[in-house]
Enzyme design. Structure first.
Site, PDB file in Angstrom:
ATOM      1  CB  VAL A  16      60.458 -15.076 -50.381  1.00 50.90           C
ATOM      2  CG1 VAL A  16      61.980 -14.720 -50.265  1.00 50.90           C
ATOM      3  CG2 VAL A  16      60.024 -15.321 -49.088  1.00 50.90           C
ATOM      4  CB  VAL A  77      51.687 -15.916 -58.699  1.00 51.13           C
ATOM      5  CG1 VAL A  77      51.242 -14.599 -58.440  1.00 51.13           C
ATOM      6  CG2 VAL A  77      51.462 -16.377 -60.107  1.00 51.13           C
ATOM      7  CB  SER A 131      68.756 -19.188 -61.477  1.00 53.53           C
ATOM      8  OG  SER A 131      69.360 -19.979 -60.812  1.00 53.53           O
ATOM      9  N   GLY A 133      67.968 -17.659 -56.226  1.00 52.54           N
ATOM     10  CA  GLY A 133      67.252 -17.521 -54.846  1.00 52.54           C
ATOM     11  C   GLY A 133      66.650 -16.533 -54.363  1.00 52.54           C
ATOM     12  CE  LYS A 185      65.677 -20.930 -62.413  1.00 53.97           C
ATOM     13  NZ  LYS A 185      64.850 -22.063 -61.710  1.00 53.97           N
ATOM     14  CG  HIS A 188      70.118 -23.070 -64.332  1.00 56.69           C
ATOM     15  ND1 HIS A 188      69.462 -23.261 -62.905  1.00 56.69           N
ATOM     16  CD2 HIS A 188      71.138 -22.085 -64.157  1.00 56.69           C
ATOM     17  CE1 HIS A 188      70.239 -22.811 -62.162  1.00 56.69           C
ATOM     18  NE2 HIS A 188      70.914 -21.925 -62.661  1.00 56.69           N
ATOM     19  CG  ASN A 189      66.039 -25.408 -61.876  1.00 62.27           C
ATOM     20  OD1 ASN A 189      66.893 -24.462 -62.045  1.00 62.27           O
ATOM     21  ND2 ASN A 189      65.115 -25.013 -61.199  1.00 62.27           N
ATOM     22  CD  GLU A 192      70.016 -25.775 -58.790  1.00 64.40           C
ATOM     23  OE1 GLU A 192      69.007 -25.941 -57.833  1.00 64.40           O
ATOM     24  OE2 GLU A 192      69.872 -24.756 -59.608  1.00 64.40           O
ATOM     25  CE1 TYR A 193      66.337 -30.565 -59.349  1.00 62.98           C
ATOM     26  CE2 TYR A 193      65.981 -32.734 -59.259  1.00 62.98           C
ATOM     27  CZ  TYR A 193      65.427 -31.321 -58.979  1.00 62.98           C
ATOM     28  OH  TYR A 193      64.399 -31.218 -58.515  1.00 62.98           O
TER      29      TYR A 193
END
Length: 471
Positions: A16, A77, A131, A133, A185, A188-189, A192-193
């Protein structure tokens, strides 16, 4: 199949995210080579989206031949062995000046290893965080490339064309040398958490305060029009009062309370421990997700120890202050970790630039990032975001309400690990003299680890504690 070099770049991996990113580049006018190891998925993509500006193949040699030199190849991937296997297959086909970009959620040590593996081959390997989605990949993500400055200049026209755009420009910049892109990144995550956990705790407090789902939605809608305006607050306002299609109440009350995670939050906490940077808010959020996964144990503990939460009374103004202040702690800790890693690893990261590219496209996009950018522009060496005068003034003003919310929640038995950890970090960081003197005395007592005195801070001292007189 023609192998004429017509493609401006190639995207390898048509899951996706990869398929949407390929379509994004294509929509900006680039000719895009696309590759997938599985022929049916490639055929499906080409049937649905194919035109002369998509060059599709399941043969790596043909793909490489189809891309103009110096080649720019973006791997989309699954992180881990798939990246290693694809890179190993690609390297013999590439030439001096070619750039391979890993756009997956790879762990930064793996990126360091791959950068080292291609050294001397003439090929450059770049780790790049992406980032936003599925929708972000298609319409414009925030992208965080690392690697060399030279590789950034080669990639820049492509990435700037495909990135999200805020009022400050494309949400992509060079994040630093080596594995900096994946490190940024990862942080960043981690932030986000922290953000997500703080919002979930706020929802629990509003429920315990007797607010209906409609009233909770209205609270988040009001906050999203103010200083808390952000993507996560916006989507939460849509979530909290959404009707269950199979019942009458809110669907959120029917969702199993077990949070998933893919590891980036844990990586952030582990890296912070390694760097010696306290990351209390993010670590509390990671712990909360781990505890949520112990559903059966929690149900058993409730039956033995008692459970449930009491009611509480907090004002909306206090709760807004508490959420804002705790959120600011998460960002403060995250940017401190970025600075520490940049110094230790030689990333040369620009914290102002990083805050700017998070303003659109990414999950933690928020209006207050304008002010984060301004703070690091005013003082590029700012050691803590919370020390910026404008943020410091807001924190002082928020503190009384923040304390009232934490105290009321604890008294009512409502677990708020991230919000209370944020307050504890804030209280600790502004305490000129803390409790570590007792810890150093204990270490010296049982292990002769020595300590240093205030009146001789450069001298290590050991004391025979059992021989000291007592006051």
């Amino acid at each position: 199949m023609s192998t004429e070099a017509t493609a401006d770049l190639a995207v390898l991996g048509l899951g996706v995210m990869g398929a949407n990113l390929a379509r994004n580049f294509h929509s900006r006018g680039w000719t895009v080579g696309v590759y997938n190891r599985s022929r049916p998925k490639l055929d499906e993509f080409m049937t649905e989206h194919g035109d002369p500006k998509f060059v599709g193949t399941d043969d790596l040699q043909q793909l490489v031949a189809s891309v103009k030199r110096p080649r720019r190849l973006v791997l989309m991937v699954t992180a881990g062995r798939a990246v290693d296997a694809l890179l190993e297959s690609l390297l013999p086909l590439l030439e001096d000046g070619d750039v391979v970009v890993d756009g997956g959620n790879s762990h930064f040590p793996d990126t360091d290893r791959r950068v080292e593996a291609v050294e001397g081959t003439g090929v450059t390997f770049v780790g790049m965080g992406v980032s936003g989605g599925e929708e972000g990949a298609l319409k414009g993500p925030s992208m965080m490339p690392g690697g060399t400055r030279e590789s950034w200049e080669r990639l820049r026209p492509l990435l700037e064309s495909a990135a999200a755009v805020s009022d400050s420009g494309p949400c992509v910049t060079w994040c630093g040398n080596g594995s900096a892109g994946h490190y940024v990144k990862m942080v960043h995550n981690g932030i986000e958490y922290g953000d997500m956990q703080l919002i979930a705790e706020t929802w629990a407090i509003l429920k315990a305060a007797g607010r209906s789902p409609t009233q909770i939605r209205e609270v988040f809608e009001r906050w999203n029009a103010g200083r808390l305006s952000s993507f996560l607050i916006e989507i939460t306002s849509h979530i909290v009062a959404a009707r269950d299609p199979e019942g009458d109440g809110p669907i959120v009350d029917q969702i199993l309370d077990v949070a998933g995670q893919k590891g980036t939050g844990r990586w952030t906490s582990v890296s912070a421990i390694t760097q010696g940077v306290p990351l209390s808010t993010v670590t509390a959020a990671v712990d909360a997700r781990a505890l949520s996964a112990q559903k059966a144990l929690r149900v058993r503990a409730e039956s033995v120890l008692g459970g449930g939460t009491g009611a509480l009374d907090v004002s909306e103004a206090d709760l807004e202050s508490a959420l804002y202040a705790a959120k600011l702690m998460s960002y403060t800790q995250g940017f401190q970790l970025l600075r520490s890693a940049s110094d230790e690893k030689g990333y040369e990261s620009d914290l102002a630039a990083i805050s700017r590219i998070w303003k659109a496209g990414c999950i933690i996009r928020a209006s207050f990032l304008d002010r984060v950018y301004d703070a690091f522009q005013r003082d590029p060496s700012l050691p803590l975001l919370a020390l910026d005068p404008t943020f410091a003034a807001e924190l002082k003003a928020a503190l009384p309400g923040w304390r009232r919310v934490v105290a009321a929640s604890v008294a009512a038995g409502i677990p708020i690990p991230a919000m209370s950890a944020s307050l504890a970090w804030f209280d600790s960081i502004r305490l000129g003299r803390g409790t570590a003197c007792v810890i150093q005395a204990q270490r010296d007592y049982f292990g002769a680890h020595t300590y240093k005195r205030l009146d001789a801070p450069d001298v290590s001292v050991h004391t025979e504690w059992a021989e000291l007189e007592q006051l």
